[in-house]
Design a protein around this motif. Sequence first.
Motif, PDB file in Angstrom:
ATOM      1  N   PRO A 186       0.821  -1.214   0.000  1.00 43.41           N
ATOM      2  CA  PRO A 186       0.000   0.000   0.000  1.00 43.41           C
ATOM      3  C   PRO A 186       0.854   1.264   0.000  1.00 43.41           C
ATOM      4  O   PRO A 186       1.872   1.352   0.693  1.00 43.41           O
ATOM      5  CB  PRO A 186      -0.798  -0.123   1.306  1.00 43.41           C
ATOM      6  CG  PRO A 186      -0.771  -1.565   1.642  1.00 43.41           C
ATOM      7  CD  PRO A 186       0.533  -2.080   1.156  1.00 43.41           C
ATOM      8  N   ARG A 187       0.397   2.227  -0.799  1.00 39.29           N
ATOM      9  CA  ARG A 187       1.076   3.520  -0.847  1.00 39.29           C
ATOM     10  C   ARG A 187       0.321   4.497   0.039  1.00 39.29           C
ATOM     11  O   ARG A 187      -0.902   4.657  -0.097  1.00 39.29           O
ATOM     12  CB  ARG A 187       1.135   4.044  -2.276  1.00 39.29           C
ATOM     13  CG  ARG A 187       1.810   5.394  -2.423  1.00 39.29           C
ATOM     14  CD  ARG A 187       1.660   5.932  -3.824  1.00 39.29           C
ATOM     15  NE  ARG A 187       2.180   7.289  -3.937  1.00 39.29           N
ATOM     16  CZ  ARG A 187       1.892   8.104  -4.942  1.00 39.29           C
ATOM     17  NH1 ARG A 187       1.083   7.698  -5.916  1.00 39.29           N
ATOM     18  NH2 ARG A 187       2.406   9.316  -4.970  1.00 39.29           N
ATOM     19  N   ILE A 188       1.024   5.134   0.958  1.00 39.40           N
ATOM     20  CA  ILE A 188       0.419   6.056   1.916  1.00 39.40           C
ATOM     21  C   ILE A 188       1.016   7.446   1.707  1.00 39.40           C
ATOM     22  O   ILE A 188       2.240   7.606   1.682  1.00 39.40           O
ATOM     23  CB  ILE A 188       0.665   5.582   3.358  1.00 39.40           C
ATOM     24  CG1 ILE A 188       0.094   4.165   3.543  1.00 39.40           C
ATOM     25  CG2 ILE A 188       0.045   6.546   4.360  1.00 39.40           C
ATOM     26  CD1 ILE A 188       0.479   3.515   4.841  1.00 39.40           C
ATOM     27  N   VAL A 189       0.147   8.433   1.548  1.00 41.03           N
ATOM     28  CA  VAL A 189       0.583   9.806   1.334  1.00 41.03           C
ATOM     29  C   VAL A 189      -0.070  10.688   2.394  1.00 41.03           C
ATOM     30  O   VAL A 189      -1.294  10.682   2.548  1.00 41.03           O
ATOM     31  CB  VAL A 189       0.205  10.314  -0.070  1.00 41.03           C
ATOM     32  CG1 VAL A 189       0.707  11.738  -0.282  1.00 41.03           C
ATOM     33  CG2 VAL A 189       0.758   9.385  -1.153  1.00 41.03           C
ATOM     34  N   ALA A 190       0.748  11.423   3.132  1.00 43.11           N
ATOM     35  CA  ALA A 190       0.236  12.302   4.181  1.00 43.11           C
ATOM     36  C   ALA A 190       0.876  13.677   4.053  1.00 43.11           C
ATOM     37  O   ALA A 190       2.029  13.806   3.623  1.00 43.11           O
ATOM     38  CB  ALA A 190       0.515  11.709   5.562  1.00 43.11           C
ATOM     39  N   HIS A 191       0.113  14.700   4.423  1.00 50.15           N
ATOM     40  CA  HIS A 191       0.584  16.079   4.298  1.00 50.15           C
ATOM     41  C   HIS A 191       0.623  16.769   5.661  1.00 50.15           C
ATOM     42  O   HIS A 191      -0.186  16.474   6.535  1.00 50.15           O
ATOM     43  CB  HIS A 191      -0.335  16.871   3.357  1.00 50.15           C
ATOM     44  CG  HIS A 191      -0.338  16.368   1.946  1.00 50.15           C
ATOM     45  ND1 HIS A 191      -1.047  15.245   1.562  1.00 50.15           N
ATOM     46  CD2 HIS A 191       0.273  16.836   0.825  1.00 50.15           C
ATOM     47  CE1 HIS A 191      -0.877  15.036   0.270  1.00 50.15           C
ATOM     48  NE2 HIS A 191      -0.080  15.975  -0.201  1.00 50.15           N
ATOM     49  N   GLU A 192       1.585  17.674   5.793  1.00 53.94           N
ATOM     50  CA  GLU A 192       1.708  18.536   6.982  1.00 53.94           C
ATOM     51  C   GLU A 192       1.827  17.712   8.262  1.00 53.94           C
ATOM     52  O   GLU A 192       0.971  17.745   9.149  1.00 53.94           O
ATOM     53  CB  GLU A 192       0.512  19.494   7.086  1.00 53.94           C
ATOM     54  CG  GLU A 192       0.237  20.288   5.826  1.00 53.94           C
ATOM     55  CD  GLU A 192       1.369  21.241   5.460  1.00 53.94           C
ATOM     56  OE1 GLU A 192       2.189  21.556   6.337  1.00 53.94           O
ATOM     57  OE2 GLU A 192       1.426  21.655   4.289  1.00 53.94           O
ATOM     58  N   LEU A 193       2.934  16.991   8.377  1.00 57.89           N
ATOM     59  CA  LEU A 193       3.196  16.187   9.570  1.00 57.89           C
ATOM     60  C   LEU A 193       4.086  16.968  10.538  1.00 57.89           C
ATOM     61  O   LEU A 193       5.026  17.658  10.117  1.00 57.89           O
ATOM     62  CB  LEU A 193       3.883  14.877   9.201  1.00 57.89           C
ATOM     63  CG  LEU A 193       3.062  13.855   8.401  1.00 57.89           C
ATOM     64  CD1 LEU A 193       3.186  14.114   6.910  1.00 57.89           C
ATOM     65  CD2 LEU A 193       3.511  12.444   8.713  1.00 57.89           C
ATOM     66  N   VAL A 194       3.800  16.833  11.817  1.00 59.11           N
ATOM     67  CA  VAL A 194       4.583  17.489  12.863  1.00 59.11           C
ATOM     68  C   VAL A 194       4.881  16.477  13.961  1.00 59.11           C
ATOM     69  O   VAL A 194       3.955  15.876  14.528  1.00 59.11           O
ATOM     70  CB  VAL A 194       3.843  18.703  13.459  1.00 59.11           C
ATOM     71  CG1 VAL A 194       4.696  19.353  14.542  1.00 59.11           C
ATOM     72  CG2 VAL A 194       3.498  19.712  12.372  1.00 59.11           C
ATOM     73  N   PHE A 195       6.174  16.278  14.239  1.00 56.57           N
ATOM     74  CA  PHE A 195       6.603  15.343  15.284  1.00 56.57           C
ATOM     75  C   PHE A 195       7.270  16.144  16.397  1.00 56.57           C
ATOM     76  O   PHE A 195       8.211  16.904  16.169  1.00 56.57           O
ATOM     77  CB  PHE A 195       7.574  14.315  14.710  1.00 56.57           C
ATOM     78  CG  PHE A 195       7.963  13.234  15.671  1.00 56.57           C
ATOM     79  CD1 PHE A 195       7.042  12.263  16.038  1.00 56.57           C
ATOM     80  CD2 PHE A 195       9.240  13.179  16.203  1.00 56.57           C
ATOM     81  CE1 PHE A 195       7.393  11.258  16.928  1.00 56.57           C
ATOM     82  CE2 PHE A 195       9.599  12.181  17.093  1.00 56.57           C
ATOM     83  CZ  PHE A 195       8.676  11.215  17.454  1.00 56.57           C
ATOM     84  N   GLY A 196       6.765  16.000  17.635  1.00 58.89           N
ATOM     85  CA  GLY A 196       7.218  16.807  18.755  1.00 58.89           C
ATOM     86  C   GLY A 196       8.630  16.492  19.205  1.00 58.89           C
ATOM     87  O   GLY A 196       9.187  15.422  18.937  1.00 58.89           O
ATOM     88  N   ASN A 197       9.213  17.448  19.915  1.00 56.65           N
ATOM     89  CA  ASN A 197      10.581  17.315  20.389  1.00 56.65           C
ATOM     90  C   ASN A 197      10.619  16.777  21.811  1.00 56.65           C
ATOM     91  O   ASN A 197       9.585  16.624  22.473  1.00 56.65           O
ATOM     92  CB  ASN A 197      11.282  18.678  20.323  1.00 56.65           C
ATOM     93  CG  ASN A 197      12.725  18.536  19.861  1.00 56.65           C
ATOM     94  OD1 ASN A 197      13.375  17.542  20.142  1.00 56.65           O
ATOM     95  ND2 ASN A 197      13.214  19.533  19.151  1.00 56.65           N
ATOM     96  N   ALA A 198      11.829  16.517  22.293  1.00 55.40           N
ATOM     97  CA  ALA A 198      12.012  16.088  23.681  1.00 55.40           C
ATOM     98  C   ALA A 198      11.623  17.226  24.621  1.00 55.40           C
ATOM     99  O   ALA A 198      11.702  18.402  24.258  1.00 55.40           O
ATOM    100  CB  ALA A 198      13.466  15.682  23.904  1.00 55.40           C
TER     101      ALA A 198
END
Length: 318
Positions: A61-73
């Motif tokens: 499966p191909r997954i496409v996502a937009h505007e991802l934000v991963f939090g910091n420590a």
Amino acid sequence: MPRVLKPIAASLLAVSALLVLVVVFFDWNWLRGPIARQVSSATGRTFAINGDLKVHLSLRPRIVAHELVFGNAAWSSDRSMAEIKRIDFRIDLLQLLAGRVAVPELALSEPHVWLAVGPDGTPNWVFTGQDKDTPLAFPTIDQGSATYRDPALKTSLVLAVKTQDDGKDNRGSSLEVSGKGRYKGLPAVVHARGGALLSLRSTDDPYPIKASATLGTTKASVDGMLLDPQHLKGQQLNFQIEGSDLALLFPIIGVPLPPSPPYKLAGYLDHAGDVWTFRRFKGKVGQSDLAGDFVVDRGKQPQMITANLVSRTLDMKD
């Protein structure tokens, strides 16, 4: 077909058609919340998909996502560790059914990453539940940036990353990195250009690289091929270094050298395991010429330095 089976067949056909319609018209954005909660629970960091989420079903499966934000420590002064405008990847379903997560394809658009080492020496890219065994493809990147800070080493660098399309295909696109800042307290400028990131996965083809850096008064450049890029092994790597004093290399490379007048040396750089070799080099130190081989074995305690040096014109003041 017997009459009794016709209603059953019609029902199965209707259910199949309904399932197809559900899959085709399903709004995958409904899964953004559950996915974000799962990632946050697994890593101990905040995570959000603020844009559209789409899934193209297949065995991979191909997954496409937009505007991802991963939090910091929690200790970091930067709110996010990573922000990505668009991520496009595939998951291997057969591997997933076997209990393994494999990502054979990965493309990033405008990723921005903030990397740092905390007060206790823990880097922010180590987090709760990290899976070190997930096979992850080297990504393709159109353009992005990376910031790295380590206060204990007086290091702060800002790098710009982009790919240059050579007009053939994505695998032929070259990777370009440029940046500046401070490295171990010294003003630093770096520029590098290499082959495609996808090429880093293979040891079958040499990886081309051309790079230059200035650290304080020291300038260095490499140009050639890495035979095993994942372990920085190269037997076709031209290396040149020049500076005002050989002793100033100690905080950079950790190898003690005697004070010297300005120097300029050129030869071949190689790396295998804990052993670094600067072989068949030639150049000048002050008014003296110098040539030979220089080997550092970091696997020894203390590190072992072996040198075979020749000078045809030696000025004792040097």
